[in-house]
Design a protein around this motif. Sequence first.
Motif, PDB file in Angstrom:
ATOM      1  N   SER A  82       8.771   4.158  -2.281  1.00  0.00           N
ATOM      2  CA  SER A  82       8.133   5.011  -2.963  1.00  0.00           C
ATOM      3  C   SER A  82       7.758   6.145  -2.359  1.00  0.00           C
ATOM      4  O   SER A  82       6.842   5.862  -1.442  1.00  0.00           O
ATOM      5  CB  SER A  82       7.026   4.295  -3.893  1.00  0.00           C
ATOM      6  N   ALA A 127       3.980   0.514  -0.292  1.00  0.00           N
ATOM      7  CA  ALA A 127       4.869   0.117  -1.542  1.00  0.00           C
ATOM      8  C   ALA A 127       6.085  -0.856  -1.335  1.00  0.00           C
ATOM      9  O   ALA A 127       6.218  -1.654  -2.002  1.00  0.00           O
ATOM     10  CB  ALA A 127       5.212   1.543  -2.102  1.00  0.00           C
ATOM     11  N   TYR A 128       6.390  -0.747   0.073  1.00  0.00           N
ATOM     12  CA  TYR A 128       7.436  -1.625   0.162  1.00  0.00           C
ATOM     13  C   TYR A 128       7.071  -3.192  -0.077  1.00  0.00           C
ATOM     14  O   TYR A 128       7.758  -4.028  -0.589  1.00  0.00           O
ATOM     15  CB  TYR A 128       8.252  -1.555   1.515  1.00  0.00           C
ATOM     16  N   SER A 171      -1.256   5.897  -3.937  1.00  0.00           N
ATOM     17  CA  SER A 171      -2.412   5.525  -4.521  1.00  0.00           C
ATOM     18  C   SER A 171      -3.531   5.538  -3.498  1.00  0.00           C
ATOM     19  O   SER A 171      -3.152   5.298  -2.066  1.00  0.00           O
ATOM     20  CB  SER A 171      -2.482   4.542  -5.337  1.00  0.00           C
ATOM     21  N   TYR A 182       7.348   8.137   2.683  1.00  0.00           N
ATOM     22  CA  TYR A 182       7.467   7.169   1.709  1.00  0.00           C
ATOM     23  C   TYR A 182       6.122   6.284   2.299  1.00  0.00           C
ATOM     24  O   TYR A 182       5.439   6.180   3.317  1.00  0.00           O
ATOM     25  CB  TYR A 182       8.515   6.183   2.114  1.00  0.00           C
ATOM     26  N   LYS A 191       4.307  -4.180  -2.203  1.00  0.00           N
ATOM     27  CA  LYS A 191       3.966  -4.293  -3.206  1.00  0.00           C
ATOM     28  C   LYS A 191       4.953  -4.280  -4.345  1.00  0.00           C
ATOM     29  O   LYS A 191       4.937  -5.132  -5.263  1.00  0.00           O
ATOM     30  CB  LYS A 191       2.737  -3.406  -3.560  1.00  0.00           C
ATOM     31  N   ASP A 192       5.561  -3.297  -4.192  1.00  0.00           N
ATOM     32  CA  ASP A 192       6.619  -2.927  -5.109  1.00  0.00           C
ATOM     33  C   ASP A 192       8.042  -3.414  -4.963  1.00  0.00           C
ATOM     34  O   ASP A 192       8.982  -3.342  -5.861  1.00  0.00           O
ATOM     35  CB  ASP A 192       6.729  -1.364  -5.595  1.00  0.00           C
ATOM     36  N   GLY A 193       8.166  -3.957  -3.580  1.00  0.00           N
ATOM     37  CA  GLY A 193       9.596  -4.177  -3.338  1.00  0.00           C
ATOM     38  C   GLY A 193      10.589  -3.058  -3.359  1.00  0.00           C
ATOM     39  O   GLY A 193      11.908  -3.427  -3.312  1.00  0.00           O
ATOM     40  N   LYS A 194      10.165  -1.902  -3.171  1.00  0.00           N
ATOM     41  CA  LYS A 194      11.153  -0.721  -3.021  1.00  0.00           C
ATOM     42  C   LYS A 194      10.294   0.418  -2.312  1.00  0.00           C
ATOM     43  O   LYS A 194       9.065   0.569  -2.473  1.00  0.00           O
ATOM     44  CB  LYS A 194      11.594  -0.503  -4.247  1.00  0.00           C
ATOM     45  N   ASN A 205      -3.322   1.753  -2.277  1.00  0.00           N
ATOM     46  CA  ASN A 205      -2.413   1.519  -1.023  1.00  0.00           C
ATOM     47  C   ASN A 205      -2.904   2.106   0.167  1.00  0.00           C
ATOM     48  O   ASN A 205      -2.781   1.530   1.493  1.00  0.00           O
ATOM     49  CB  ASN A 205      -1.047   2.134  -1.505  1.00  0.00           C
TER      50      ASN A 205
END
Length: 154
Positions: free
Chosen positions: A55, A47-48, A74, A43, A50-53, A77
């Motif tokens: 990925s 992303a945790y 990406s 993972y 930036k996206d709150g979950k 990231n």
Amino acid sequence: MKPRTLVVALLMAASPMLILPAPAAAEPPVYTDLFSDVAVQGYDPVAYFKDGKPSKGSKDFTAEYKGAIFRFVSAANRDAFLGDPEKYAPQYGGYCAWAVSQGYHAKGDARFWKIVDGKLYLNYNGAVQEKWEGDIPGFIAQADEIWPDLNRKR
């Protein structure tokens, strides 16, 4: 018995003449699965934030940090991580935050996470995370105190 300990025990039982150096049985600084060098189960740690979950990252966007491979969704990231890995990498090397607070290593599962005061924490599973959520500040304080010594035992 922990998988790494079991593997060492099996190797030693298979060949009594086999002598393994101490680091072979020690925990690495960043949790990875037994037969992989990929951190956070692949993972993207950025992303945790930036996206709150969580990925899943890609093999196309990777970075090495403390002997483990981190994957990202990406290049942006990946670059953010490389610019400040301490900000994005999970605390305690991605080991379970509650287990560390209790004085031992256990795997951290990327699906059971929480960002607290700008830091990413992983837990072993949902039941452990519920226990951890009962006193997050207290468990973090305990883990922060224990981690340096636990980390040296590697």
